[in-house]
Design an enzyme around this catalytic site. Sequence first.
Site, PDB file in Angstrom:
ATOM      1  N   ASP A  67       0.660  -1.192  -0.111  1.00  0.00           N
ATOM      2  CA  ASP A  67       0.016  -0.035  -0.011  1.00  0.00           C
ATOM      3  C   ASP A  67       0.869   1.223   0.044  1.00  0.00           C
ATOM      4  OD1 ASP A  67       0.373   0.832   2.719  1.00  0.00           O
ATOM      5  OD2 ASP A  67      -0.571  -0.557   3.471  1.00  0.00           O
ATOM      6  N   ILE A  68       0.309   2.545  -0.066  1.00  0.00           N
ATOM      7  CA  ILE A  68       1.147   3.679  -0.437  1.00  0.00           C
ATOM      8  C   ILE A  68       1.855   4.024   0.663  1.00  0.00           C
ATOM      9  CG2 ILE A  68      -0.996   5.262   0.565  1.00  0.00           C
ATOM     10  CD1 ILE A  68      -0.268   7.233  -1.753  1.00  0.00           C
TER      11      ILE A  68
END
Length: 311
Positions: free
Chosen positions: A137-138
């Site tokens: 994820d980011i």
Amino acid sequence: MKMQKKMPKRTPKVMRTSSRSSMTNTVEGEKLQKVLARAGKGSRREIEAMIEKGLVSVDGKMAKLGDRVDVHSGVKIRINGEVVNLTHAQKEMCRVLMYYKPEGELCTRVDPQGRATVFDRLPRLTGSRWIAVGRLDINTSGLLLFTTDGELANRLMHPSHEVEREYAVRVFGQVDDAMIGRLRRGVQLEDGMANFTSIKAAGGQGMNQWFNVTLMEGRNREVRRLWESQDIQVSRLIRVRYGNIELMKSLPRGGWEEMPLKQVNYLRELVGLPPETQSKLDQTQTKRRVKTGRIRKAVKRYGERNKQNNK
């Protein structure tokens, strides 16, 4: 004098069988699900399910299980009406990259908002493409693998192969032995039971502590959600290992390094694929030296160019 009647010559059965077999192999080609898996359209089982649902067509005709295609014959394959680019399905050298994903990058090819993606820094390919093995994820950094082989990517991601992932995680909160025991045994998340196969303390002071944790699957935000189930906040998360492939300490954030044949074949063997015999790298070198300075300069140039483009 009685003339002897000539008998017609017969072609030996072995020769006829061999000729017919050769012709059949040329016409049949490869199994449809294998071709589509290599093109990165899913695992073979997933594609078989698509075929059974009538979502796949070959040259305008509904495909069925057992169909074979020749990717070099100009055949048109569609999934849900969209033509599949078979350039990626043609047999080619299997390559794998190790990439150090920084925080802030998205695991997508194109972002509508123009944010940085993990594909932006990768080397350009002709007639092929890089396929990400899973996602981070980011807000997560660390080891991310890319390959040109869609079948390898899909198998590595499939839960049935149980490829171990290791993360270094910094948490904020009071962690005790009872909590660690629950996380090892398993807790109920919204998408089912989940657990860490191992948890090891890795330092830290007070409420901020580091742990190394391992998982056998890669569900969305699974590491964070496991800690959050115990009311513990994750403040840093770094993937440091995939299988026995460790993130190189000399690799800077945003840098990539192509993996040698030995490591490529370790990954292929891990998921039951035959070994690759070719590599873009020089296999005569006993130990490859990573040119860290050059990688760091390339990462810095990319960062400066990205800032200018966002002004």
